[in-house]
Design an enzyme around this catalytic site. Sequence first.
Site, PDB file in Angstrom:
ATOM      1  N   HIS A  16       0.860  -1.190   0.000  1.00  0.00           N
ATOM      2  CA  HIS A  16       0.000   0.000   0.000  1.00  0.00           C
ATOM      3  C   HIS A  16       0.897   1.241   0.000  1.00  0.00           C
ATOM      4  O   HIS A  16       1.956   1.260   0.637  1.00  0.00           O
ATOM      5  CB  HIS A  16      -0.920  -0.006   1.231  1.00  0.00           C
ATOM      6  CG  HIS A  16      -2.001   1.019   1.122  1.00  0.00           C
ATOM      7  ND1 HIS A  16      -1.762   2.352   1.365  1.00  0.00           N
ATOM      8  CD2 HIS A  16      -3.303   0.924   0.753  1.00  0.00           C
ATOM      9  CE1 HIS A  16      -2.896   3.034   1.157  1.00  0.00           C
ATOM     10  NE2 HIS A  16      -3.835   2.186   0.779  1.00  0.00           N
ATOM     11  N   GLU A  60      -4.061   2.406  -7.213  1.00  0.00           N
ATOM     12  CA  GLU A  60      -4.450   3.423  -6.240  1.00  0.00           C
ATOM     13  C   GLU A  60      -3.584   4.672  -6.437  1.00  0.00           C
ATOM     14  O   GLU A  60      -2.474   4.762  -5.865  1.00  0.00           O
ATOM     15  CB  GLU A  60      -4.264   2.896  -4.815  1.00  0.00           C
ATOM     16  CG  GLU A  60      -5.206   1.784  -4.443  1.00  0.00           C
ATOM     17  CD  GLU A  60      -5.529   1.805  -2.949  1.00  0.00           C
ATOM     18  OE1 GLU A  60      -6.720   1.812  -2.623  1.00  0.00           O
ATOM     19  OE2 GLU A  60      -4.602   1.837  -2.126  1.00  0.00           O
TER      20      GLU A  60
HETATM   21  P1  13P Z   1      -9.843   6.194   0.467  1.00  0.00           P
HETATM   22  O1  13P Z   1     -10.978   5.356  -0.018  1.00  0.00           O
HETATM   23  O2  13P Z   1     -10.064   6.724   1.866  1.00  0.00           O
HETATM   24  O3  13P Z   1      -9.461   7.248  -0.513  1.00  0.00           O
HETATM   25  O4  13P Z   1      -8.570   5.218   0.621  1.00  0.00           O
HETATM   26  C1  13P Z   1      -8.219   4.417  -0.445  1.00  0.00           C
HETATM   27  C2  13P Z   1      -7.199   3.461  -0.004  1.00  0.00           C
HETATM   28  O5  13P Z   1      -6.075   3.817   0.288  1.00  0.00           O
HETATM   29  C3  13P Z   1      -7.615   2.044   0.099  1.00  0.00           C
HETATM   30  O6  13P Z   1      -6.524   1.192   0.244  1.00  0.00           O
END
Ligand code: 13P
Length: 273
Positions: A118, A190
Site C-alpha cells: 500500500h 491506487e
Molecule cells: P480512500 O478510499 O479513503 O481514498 O482510501 C483508499 C485506499 O487507500 C484504500 O486502500
Amino acid sequence: MKTFVIANWKMNPSSSAKAEFLFNSIKDGLENIEKLGKKTEIVICPPFPYLSIISNIYNPCLPSPEAKATGGQVKSNIKLGAQNCFWEDPPAGGGSFTGEISLLMLKDLGCKYVIIGHSERRMFLNETDRIINKKIRAVLAKRIEPILCVGENRKDKEQGKTQTVLRKQIENGLKRISKSDVKKIIFAYEPLWAIGSGRPCSPDEAQVIRLFFKKVISQKYFRSIADEINILYGGSVDSSNAKSFIEEAGFQGVLVGGSSLKPKEFIELVKNI
Ligand code: 13P
C-alpha cells in the site's frame, strides 16, 4: 469473474469494541442484500489486533464446526484480509523478527487475502519494490491471495511519469513470479493523489491505466494471462462512484478506505455496484 469490494480499515477504528460494532453492522447490512450473489466477494481488512476478534465472532474464512464435519467451507460473501505481513516463517526462516506478523498467524485467523505494498507503507515505512516482491512471493507460497497496490503520486502525474512509475512498480513486484502464480495476484491501482482526497480518478482516466496494467502483464507473461488478471481501483471510492469504476472503466472491483468505516455508506456502496 468475481467482483471484489475490499475494505481497508487502515489504522481504524480506535477500540476493539468499535471494531466489533463496525464489523457486525456491515455483516448484518450485507446479509439483507438479496442480490449479493456468489460473484461478489467482500473482503474486510481490519488492523492486526482486531483480526482475531472478528475471526472469533464470525470466522468468515475458516470452516465452521458443522462445515468441518462435512469437509465443507462456510458459505459467505464476507472474507477476512490483512493489511500487511512479514515474509519469513519463524523459527525455520532463521532469525527473530520483533513486531512482525507471519503468514502462518494470518492463515490461522482465517485470512484469505493480504494487502501488499500500500502506498502508505511505501511512503511512511520505506517499503521498497524489493520488500514488496519478497512479501508477494511469501504470500503466494502460503496460498493466500495478495492484493498488490501500485500508484503514482501527484508529482509523477504532473511530470507525465505515471506509466513509467507504474511499470516499474508492477515489474519489480512481479520478479520471479511464475505464470501460474501471477494469476492469483489481485492488482489494485491506487493513485496517491486520489487517496483520501474526495477527488477520485475519472473512470475514463482509470480505464486507460487498467489497459496499461494489462499491457505490462502481457509483455512480461502472455496476453491470455493478462486477460485473466483481476484489477481493482482505489482512491476516494464511495457509494456514488463505485459502480462507474466497474461498469464504465472495466475494473473487477474497488479497494475502499474511508467509506468502509461508515456501515451505511459501505452497505450502500455494495448495493449500488
Ligand atoms: P480512500 O478510499 O479513503 O481514498 O482510501 C483508499 C485506499 O487507500 C484504500 O486502500
